[in-house]
Design an enzyme around this catalytic site. Structure first.
Site, short mmCIF file in Angstrom:
data_model
loop_
_atom_site.label_atom_id
_atom_site.label_comp_id
_atom_site.label_asym_id
_atom_site.label_seq_id
_atom_site.Cartn_x
_atom_site.Cartn_y
_atom_site.Cartn_z
N HIS A 138 0.86 -1.18 0.00
CA HIS A 138 0.00 0.00 0.00
C HIS A 138 0.89 1.24 0.00
O HIS A 138 1.70 1.43 0.90
CB HIS A 138 -0.93 0.00 1.22
CG HIS A 138 -2.00 -1.03 1.13
ND1 HIS A 138 -2.48 -1.72 2.21
CD2 HIS A 138 -2.69 -1.49 0.04
CE1 HIS A 138 -3.43 -2.56 1.81
NE2 HIS A 138 -3.57 -2.45 0.49
N ARG B 14 -3.03 4.83 -2.37
CA ARG B 14 -2.92 3.50 -1.79
C ARG B 14 -2.67 2.40 -2.84
O ARG B 14 -1.90 1.48 -2.64
CB ARG B 14 -4.23 3.17 -1.05
CG ARG B 14 -4.43 1.70 -0.65
CD ARG B 14 -5.78 1.56 0.05
NE ARG B 14 -6.20 0.18 0.25
CZ ARG B 14 -6.07 -0.47 1.41
NH1 ARG B 14 -5.50 0.12 2.43
NH2 ARG B 14 -6.51 -1.70 1.53
N GLU C 204 0.57 -4.45 11.19
CA GLU C 204 0.05 -3.09 11.02
C GLU C 204 0.76 -2.23 12.06
O GLU C 204 0.47 -2.32 13.25
CB GLU C 204 -1.47 -3.04 11.26
CG GLU C 204 -2.29 -3.86 10.29
CD GLU C 204 -2.70 -3.10 9.04
OE1 GLU C 204 -2.30 -1.93 8.88
OE2 GLU C 204 -3.42 -3.70 8.22
#
Ligand code: 0X9
Ligand code: ZN
Length: 426
Positions: A182, A238, A386
């Site tokens: 991303h 993204r 993440e």
């Protein structure tokens, strides 16, 4: 003749205009007075209302999708849409918290002024693709006996997707890291390059053993086109950069484009304007196709697969496609996840990571790279990290947090690999 003169003059003007950038394509996207809100959702009607406006691409941009655990959504709102948005919140009785008042200010702050160490790669700022590649070349040159470049393939715009293999001895189990799939998640390539550097230069005994006893295959920037675009044109980009045949919206979510439960269970979108557009077909994106081919070729060399993302502070594992079923080794996956999260929380920063399956802890996501490796290549250990934070800065994590984030990555990774080995996967 006069005509010739005129033509020459016209040509000269065109050259001048072009070099002045006047006829060049669009300038950088600006986010003056764009706001980011964290919404708390209480029912399906509220969720539907927000998901509907989330599709209006120029006015809104979903930063973090809805998940059933936190019941929260992070959404960016354009200044022109603010009144309408606030009315909508009021009408639907949705509670909100303002996270970022002016996205452009955050973007400007992120561009730190070059300091003394900016001549060398220092992890005190974010670097562009060209700089990262130049650094990678230096590293390959400086450590020729233990490093080797590998080429995954070409992006839509023709860039080379490069990786580095670090191997200190033959017969090591392999760990594959894919980063910056991303584009706007800049902390991921910053962390990947930092991690590469540690594997090569650290004198810490634990890090040395990590470097010596495993083969590392690391792609610092996977979505090269998108990453370049996020630096040059649009900080919030993204997706990939492949145009769509029948829709003006560009790119697909590369992390929805893999051939594993592709476009099923609402884990992706079939709308080319959505941030989670799955693409027209599995592997429609040249980047995803190239990675699939490369991983298939070297699958015997890999035991663990990790994908770097931001943000939210999660360690996510398969499955992404359902929260009604779990992998047969889910207990082990959780045990490893706990080791990772505990190690990070024990640092002085006290950063909390949640862990668990993507569909359980976060939301249903299909066609992701990790799930493809897990389901189709049959690798038993695969995670998505993440990184920081929880939404205070979101994708625009201040450069001063790069190194703290990386320190967390290292202790987390040491614990993760140790537990994975202890449980017999390595
Ligand atoms: O939605 C995603 O692709 C990831 N989150 S992000 O905010 N960085 O976009 C999560 C992907 C979950 N991964 C797997 N299911 N393997
Ligand atoms: Zn991501």
């Amino acid at each position: 003749s006069l005509l010739k003169m005129r033509l020459l003059w016209l040509l000269a003007t065109l050259v001048a205009l072009t070099s002045a950038g006047i006829l060049k394509d669009s300038p950088k996207e600006r986010y003056d007075n764009f706001r980011v809100y964290k919404l708390t959702i209480q029912n399906k009607i509220q969720l539907a209302a927000i998901e509907k406006i989330g599709e209006l691409t120029k006015k809104y941009n979903i930063w973090k999708e809805y998940d059933e655990r936190s019941r929260q959504i992070d959404i960016m709102v354009s200044p022109g849409e603010l009144n309408h948005f606030q009315e909508l919140l009021k009408f639907n009785n949705i509670s909100s918290e303002l996270m970022i008042e002016n996205v452009q200010e955050r973007i400007d702050e992120e561009q730190v002024t070059p300091t003394a160490d900016s001549a060398t790669f220092g992890w005190t700022k974010y670097y562009e693709l060209e700089e990262i590649e130049a650094w990678l070349d230096e590293i390959l040159n400086a450590y020729p006996s233990v490093t080797e470049e590998f080429i995954v393939g070409k992006s839509y715009e023709g860039r080379t997707i490069r990786g580095i293999k670090i191997s200190h001895k033959a017969g090591n189990p392999g760990i594959f890291i894919e980063s910056n799939i991303h584009a706007r998640e800049w902390i991921t390539s910053a962390s990947a390059t930092w991690f590469i550097n540690q594997l090569l230069t650290s004198e810490d005994a634990d890090v040395r053993s990590l470097a010596d006893n495993y083969d590392w295959h690391i792609i610092p920037v996977f979505n090269v086109d998108g990453f370049e675009y996020s630096h040059k044109k649009d900080r919030m980009w993204r997706k990939t950069r492949q145009p769509h045949a029948t829709n003006a919206c560009i790119g697909a979510d590369a992390n929805r484009n893999f051939d594993s439960y592709w476009l099923q269970n609402n884990g992706a979108s079939d709308n080319p304007c959505s941030e989670t557009f799955a693409g027209d077909n599995p592997e429609s994106e040249p980047e995803a196709k190239a990675l699939v081919e490369y991983l298939t070729k070297i699958q015997d060399q890999i035991s663990v697969y990790i994908s770097f993302h931001s943000y939210g502070q999660y360690l996510l594992s398969p499955y992404g496609h359902t929260n009604e079923e779990f992998p047969e080794n889910y207990n082990d996956i959780l045990t490893i996840g706990k080791a990772f999260a505990d190690a990070i929380e024990a640092l002085p920063y006290g950063t909390v990571y949640q862990y668990g399956s993507t569909a359980d802890v976060l939301y249903v996501a299909t066609g992701t790279s990790v799930d493809w490796v897990f389901n189709e290549l049959g690798k038993k250990i695969g995670y998505t990290i993440e990184y920081r934070d929880k939404g205070r800065y979101g994708f625009i994590l201040p450069p001063v947090q790069i190194i703290p984030n990386c320190e967390e990555l290292m202790v987390g990774m040491l614990a993760l690999i140790e537990k994975t080995k202890e449980l017999g996967y390595l």
